[in-house]
Design a protein around this motif. Structure first.
Motif, short mmCIF file in Angstrom:
data_model
loop_
_atom_site.label_atom_id
_atom_site.label_comp_id
_atom_site.label_asym_id
_atom_site.label_seq_id
_atom_site.Cartn_x
_atom_site.Cartn_y
_atom_site.Cartn_z
N ARG A 1 0.80 -1.22 0.00
CA ARG A 1 0.00 0.00 0.00
C ARG A 1 0.83 1.28 0.00
O ARG A 1 0.59 2.19 -0.77
CB ARG A 1 -0.94 0.00 1.20
N THR A 2 1.84 1.34 0.85
CA THR A 2 2.62 2.59 0.90
C THR A 2 3.32 2.85 -0.43
O THR A 2 3.41 3.99 -0.87
CB THR A 2 3.67 2.59 2.05
N ASP A 3 3.79 1.78 -1.08
CA ASP A 3 4.40 1.95 -2.41
C ASP A 3 3.36 2.46 -3.40
O ASP A 3 3.56 3.46 -4.08
CB ASP A 3 4.92 0.60 -2.95
N LEU A 4 2.24 1.74 -3.47
CA LEU A 4 1.25 2.05 -4.52
C LEU A 4 0.58 3.41 -4.30
O LEU A 4 0.06 4.00 -5.23
CB LEU A 4 0.20 0.93 -4.61
N THR B 1 -1.13 -4.72 -14.02
CA THR B 1 -0.02 -5.35 -13.31
C THR B 1 0.57 -4.45 -12.22
O THR B 1 0.24 -3.27 -12.11
CB THR B 1 1.13 -5.67 -14.30
N VAL B 2 1.49 -5.06 -11.45
CA VAL B 2 2.36 -4.28 -10.55
C VAL B 2 3.78 -4.43 -11.08
O VAL B 2 4.24 -5.53 -11.36
CB VAL B 2 2.29 -4.80 -9.09
N PHE B 3 4.45 -3.29 -11.22
CA PHE B 3 5.77 -3.22 -11.84
C PHE B 3 6.78 -2.70 -10.83
O PHE B 3 6.45 -1.90 -9.96
CB PHE B 3 5.67 -2.27 -13.04
N LYS C 1 15.97 3.89 -5.22
CA LYS C 1 14.84 3.53 -4.36
C LYS C 1 13.79 2.85 -5.23
O LYS C 1 13.21 3.49 -6.12
CB LYS C 1 14.27 4.81 -3.73
N ARG C 2 13.59 1.56 -5.03
CA ARG C 2 12.65 0.84 -5.89
C ARG C 2 11.27 0.81 -5.26
O ARG C 2 11.11 0.42 -4.11
CB ARG C 2 13.15 -0.59 -6.14
N ILE C 3 10.30 1.26 -6.03
CA ILE C 3 8.93 1.34 -5.52
C ILE C 3 8.02 0.53 -6.44
O ILE C 3 8.15 0.62 -7.67
CB ILE C 3 8.45 2.81 -5.48
#
Ligand code: 8GT
Ligand code: MN
Length: 567
Positions: A362-365, A471-473, A482-484
């Protein structure tokens, strides 16, 4: 059949009918065809407004209405039954109101305006032509009042006229008189955009408008209505917001009269706008924002897979209030897959995004994606695609194309540059690319992967013109410090529908909604991401640029960064 229905005619009409006698004797110009001898499966009730009709016409129309069973639409011609026309004595009980009156003030003497908006209001020719065609013709082509055309289409018993995605056609039955109107925009001067237009696709809406504060306050009420399941109220706010987004002047008290005359601004909306102009805020918006219920429901629906209905259930039935409550709940109650997942034809090793996984991400998206990263994601996806299938073309659509500085997700429309057998190059590509990106570690979840079009009689040959993968990428480790996790939507379009897919996915939502409505109501066309179809004869158009699309629809082209019709 003629006397099967005894309408309670008003006194003056009864007199006129006696005076003019039976229509088949009195009407010299019109010879009604033999009534269809098929069983009836439904009734369409007609009310005739007698004002501005002479005795002979009234008599003719009554006779037509009493004598005929009609098919509801051409696409239902094989259905066992037909629809029986029936006259009724009050406008309230009618489905369709027939009138020769074309002015609101005049019509209001016979039918209340609010009631009129709930009916199809057509000219007498609708009945004459429908009887000739033995079909309930699309009412929109015969709307008696310009300002009631949209509601006339929406309330028409002809499913082709009524259903947004029906796709059926009244085809060969369309009367010659409406030919030019039903054409595909060729030879018709494109309609100029103006902020007073009824259609969002004819209003220029910048990303940030002069009254952005007001649009945002109205947006809070809209969101609350949506969360509470009050969809039609939410849509009213959405419409008002899109009108405000296009209004080019800073609103102040001296402009309220002009604003009150804009489309979609009723009394209630005007009072909110007045409140904002007077006090700089709207009390209801502030109350909503401060409400714990609104805060909880808003937070719940940020989790992918949780919609307004589920959010309310979690709040009301399970007593959940916070995201932490949600996490606990879904740990002890293993979540079902989102509905979309079970229905989609996923055939990939990538896992679906369960609610538990969505909570973890959730925090990423939730984090917005800057333009530079949108472009980087696009380049990386296209580089992988080039290895898999050389020669593909792509366009980043959605909010990015409309100029947003930060997006919630990335939407990319992809096609192949080979025009000849290009659809073969695209068919099945979605699944292959998704599997490849998953194998490279670039895609972590797949929520949906399928052909886009719903089953539709007219579109059987169109099955594969669009495929989409939701999708989620995640960027590769060497591309970003920093990969999100990011939401990525890939839309694969056959070359002939590439441009309609781009236009259909550029948004904003209200612009798209009205583009479809305009095409249907004003041009007799069905527009969506998979092409343009003329409803009359199912003729298909495959424009090769966006300007061509607007041209076919008879619209001035509006550049993408002026299509921001939503808050
Ligand atoms: P955002 O991503 O920053 O929130 O902003 P956005 O790009 O404007 O919103 P979006 O939710 O990503 O939607 C992009 C556009 O695609 C919208 O105009 C929306 O109407 C359209 N769109 C979907 N889903 C679908 C779909 O399944 N089919 C079609 N044809 N269009 C869709 O969001
Ligand atoms: Mn988007």
């Amino acid at each position: 059949m003629k006397n099967s229905y005894p309408p309670k005619y008003s006194e003056p009409l009864a007199k006129r009918r006696r005076m003019s006698g039976n229509v088949s004797e009195s009407s010299s110009e019109y010879t009604p065809p033999t009534p269809l001898q098929i069983p009836t499966s439904g009734v369409v009730k007609l009310y005739l407004v007698q004002a501005k009709l002479n005795a002979q016409s009234i008599s003719e129309l009554f006779s037509l209405a009493e004598r005929h069973n009609l098919r509801v639409s051409k696409s239902q011609k094989d259905a066992p039954g037909a629809t029986k026309l029936e006259l009724c004595s009050t406008p309230e009980e009618s489905d369709i109101i027939i009138t020769n009156v074309h002015m609101r003030k005049r019509l209001e003497r016979h039918v209340e305006w609010d009631l009129a908006k709930d009916k199809s209001i057509v000219t007498p020719d609708w009945l004459r032509d429908s009887v000739k065609a033995r079909t309930i013709l699309p009412c929109g082509d015969y709307a008696a009042l310009r300002e009631l055309k949209q509601t006339t289409v929406e309330n028409c018993p002809n499913s082709d006229d009524n259903s947004d995605d029906g796709g059926g056609s009244s085809a060969s039955f369309a009367p010659a008189a409406t030919e030019s109107k039903q054409g595909a925009g060729f030879g018709v001067e494109p309609m100029k955009a103006h902020y007073t237009s009824r259609y969002a696709c004819l209003r220029k809406c910048p990303l940030i408008c002069p009254n952005e504060g007001l649009a945002r306050q109205l947006g809070i009420i809209r969101r609350s209505r949506e969360l509470e399941g009050r969809d039609s109220s939410a849509l009213s706010y959405e419409r008002t917001i899109s009108v405000i987004k296009a209004y080019p002047y800073i609103l102040n008290t001296s402009r309220l009269t002009e604003v009150s005359e804009l489309p979609s601004i009723g009394e209630k909306m005007l009072s909110k706008i007045t409140e904002y102009v007077t006090y700089g805020k709207i009390r209801e918006s502030q109350t909503i924002e401060g409400s714990p219920r609104f805060q909880s429901l808003s937070a719940f629906t940020t989790v992918y897979g949780i919609g307004a209905t589920t959010a309310r259930k979690l709040y009301d039935s399970f007593g959940l209030r916070t995201i932490e409550d949600l996490e606990k709940h879904y740990t002890s109650n293993p979540p079902h897959l989102p509905r979309d997942n079970r229905e989609s034809k996923i055939n990939t090793p990538a896992p679906p995004l369960s609610i538990k996984a969505a909570l973890a991400l959730r925090t990423d998206l939730d984090e917005k994606i800057p333009r530079a990263e949108v472009e980087l994601m696009h380049d990386i996806v296209m580089a992988e695609l080039e290895k898999l299938r050389p020669g593909c073309l792509s366009t980043i659509v959605g909010g990015y194309r409309r100029g947003k500085a930060e997006s919630n997700d990335v939407d990319i429309v992809i096609t192949h540059s080979t025009l000849e057998s290009g659809s073969d190059q695209v068919k099945g590509l979605g699944e292959q690319l998704v599997n490849r990106l998953y194998a490279c570690g670039l895609i972590t979840h797949v929520m949906h992967l399928s052909g886009f079009n719903p089953p539709d009689a007219l579109r059987t040959s169109h099955w594969d013109s669009l495929e989409k993968a939701l999708t989620v990428f995640i960027l590769p480790p060497d591309a970003a410090p920093k990969r999100i996790h990011r939401r990525l939507d890939l839309i694969f379009a056959a070359p002939e529908v590439y441009w309609t897919a781009i236009t259909g996915w550029t948004g904003s939502k209200m612009f798209e909604r009205d583009l479809r409505l305009w095409a249907k109501v004003e041009r007799g066309l069905k527009f969506d991401s998979s092409g343009i179809t003329r409803r009359r004869d199912s003729k298909q158009y495959f424009p090769q640029s966006e300007k061509e699309i607007f041209g076919i629809l008879g619209l001035e082209w509006i550049e993408p960064n002026l299509r921001n019709a939503d808050a």
